[in-house]
Scaffold this motif. Structure first.
Motif, PDB file in Angstrom:
ATOM      1  N   PRO A 102       0.793  -1.234   0.000  1.00  7.52           N
ATOM      2  CA  PRO A 102       0.000   0.000   0.000  1.00  7.52           C
ATOM      3  C   PRO A 102       0.826   1.285   0.000  1.00  7.52           C
ATOM      4  N   ASP A 103       2.024   1.263   0.619  1.00  8.05           N
ATOM      5  CA  ASP A 103       2.860   2.475   0.630  1.00  8.05           C
ATOM      6  C   ASP A 103       3.689   2.628  -0.642  1.00  8.05           C
ATOM      7  N   GLU A 104       3.566   1.664  -1.570  1.00  8.03           N
ATOM      8  CA  GLU A 104       4.241   1.674  -2.867  1.00  8.03           C
ATOM      9  C   GLU A 104       5.767   1.647  -2.749  1.00  8.03           C
ATOM     10  N   LYS A 105       6.262   1.180  -1.602  1.00  8.57           N
ATOM     11  CA  LYS A 105       7.710   1.102  -1.415  1.00  8.57           C
ATOM     12  C   LYS A 105       8.280  -0.276  -1.725  1.00  8.57           C
ATOM     13  N   SER A 106       7.394  -1.264  -1.874  1.00 10.16           N
ATOM     14  CA  SER A 106       7.847  -2.630  -2.135  1.00 10.16           C
ATOM     15  C   SER A 106       6.881  -3.323  -3.075  1.00 10.16           C
ATOM     16  N   VAL A 107       7.433  -4.155  -3.949  1.00 12.88           N
ATOM     17  CA  VAL A 107       6.604  -5.085  -4.695  1.00 12.88           C
ATOM     18  C   VAL A 107       6.886  -6.462  -4.106  1.00 12.88           C
TER      19      VAL A 107
END
Length: 319
Positions: free
Chosen positions: A58-63
């Motif tokens: 959700p924080d777009e810091k990890s896939v």
């Protein structure tokens, strides 16, 4: 308690090429990192056995790459392709998805016949419920209000609904042969189910909370995976046996375009330009790039064995 294993690797600089494209090589246990400007494979990232699907935090810091046979998740920086950490103790994470309200993380255990629901605290997942489902849970969809998880049962030919609030089974209906991916329209009233054992997409009315089959939409043999085009009107479905991709207008439930997609097309992503489809060609060890306006294959990139999931941060909207 889930074990955390920290990984380190050299930072991959992509400042000159933009966000990389990730392709999961299921039978190699690694991820191909593709340069989206030169369309070349830059490197491969080792993950675990049978990585099939991936999802952005959700924080777009990890896939997150789900390694089904290793019972683990690999977290990768979507901008630098650097491995951040590996989480173990996640049983058979074949498919995965976060709820839109960002409170829940859900996995489908394809070989173990259950769905796991985890509480997400922003950094870690904590198992709250394991739900026995049916034979071979395949793909997940969660409605926009984060109330219902829809799950296809690949080998018992069913669509199951799970209530997130009570974390219990709410509904179970029959589908056509080998249901795979499932896609919900933005109004939460309609579900599309790809029939890998058939030649089209089943349409279900779910406006009352109980699925009711209303239509079979012919697309092509082996209808499998969905990807919204990002215009709030169209969704793509890959037809694995027919070697095509169909574009569906989900406001009219009609097929409005067809694209060639060689060698067992599977998962897709759409670039932010809205003009380019990326699709994995499972049987050819290729990532296939399709130009939408001309409806033709413009290039293929060599990757690993049995490429499955594909994803890039530079993508069109998901609905």
């Amino acid at each position: 308690m889930l074990a955390l294993i920290l990984w380190t690797c050299p930072l991959l600089s992509l400042a000159s090429t933009g966000a990389p494209v990730f392709v999961l090589n299921s039978l190699d246990g690694n991820v191909s990192v593709i340069d989206p400007l030169g369309w070349t494979e830059m490197r491969r990232i080792p993950t675990g056995k049978e990585p099939h699907h991936l999802y952005l935090t959700p924080d777009e810091k990890s896939v997150i790459v789900a390694n089904a046979m290793s019972d683990s998740l690999t977290f990768i920086d979507p901008r630098t392709a650097q491995i951040q950490r590996t989480v173990t103790g996640i049983l058979d994470p074949y498919h995965l998805r976060f709820s839109p309200d960002m409170k829940w993380f859900v996995t489908a255990a394809n070989r173990l016949n259950h769905v796991d629901i985890y509480r997400w605290d922003g950094a870690h997942m904590h198992l709250t419920r394991r739900i026995a489902t049916g034979k071979t849970p395949s793909h997940l969809w969660i409605d926009s209000k984060s109330t219902t998880v829809w799950v296809t049962m690949q080998d018992s030919n069913e669509l199951v609904g799970i209530d997130l609030a009570t974390q219990t089974l709410r509904s179970r209906v029959r589908t056509g042969p080998m249901p795979a991916d499932v896609f919900g329209t933005p109004d939460d009233k309609t579900l599309l189910v790809g029939l890998t054992g058939g030649d089209g997409v089943e349409v279900f009315d779910v406006s009352t909370g109980v699925p009711r089959r209303v239509q079979l939409l012919p697309t092509g043999k082996g209808a499998h995976a969905f990807r919204a085009l990002g215009d709030l009107r169209h969704v793509l479905v890959s037809n694995r046996v027919a070697n095509t991709i169909s574009q569906i207008d989900y406001t009219t439930m009609t097929v409005v375009a067809q694209f060639p997609a060689p060698s067992g097309p599977d998962c897709m992503d759409v670039l932010a330009d809205g003009r380019t489809i990326l699709v994995t060609s499972r049987w050819a060890r290729k990532l296939t790039v399709i130009d939408i306006p001309s409806r033709r294959v413009v290039r293929q990139v060599n990757v690993g064995k049995s490429p499955h999931g594909v994803w890039t941060l530079d993508h069109a909207g998901r609905q």
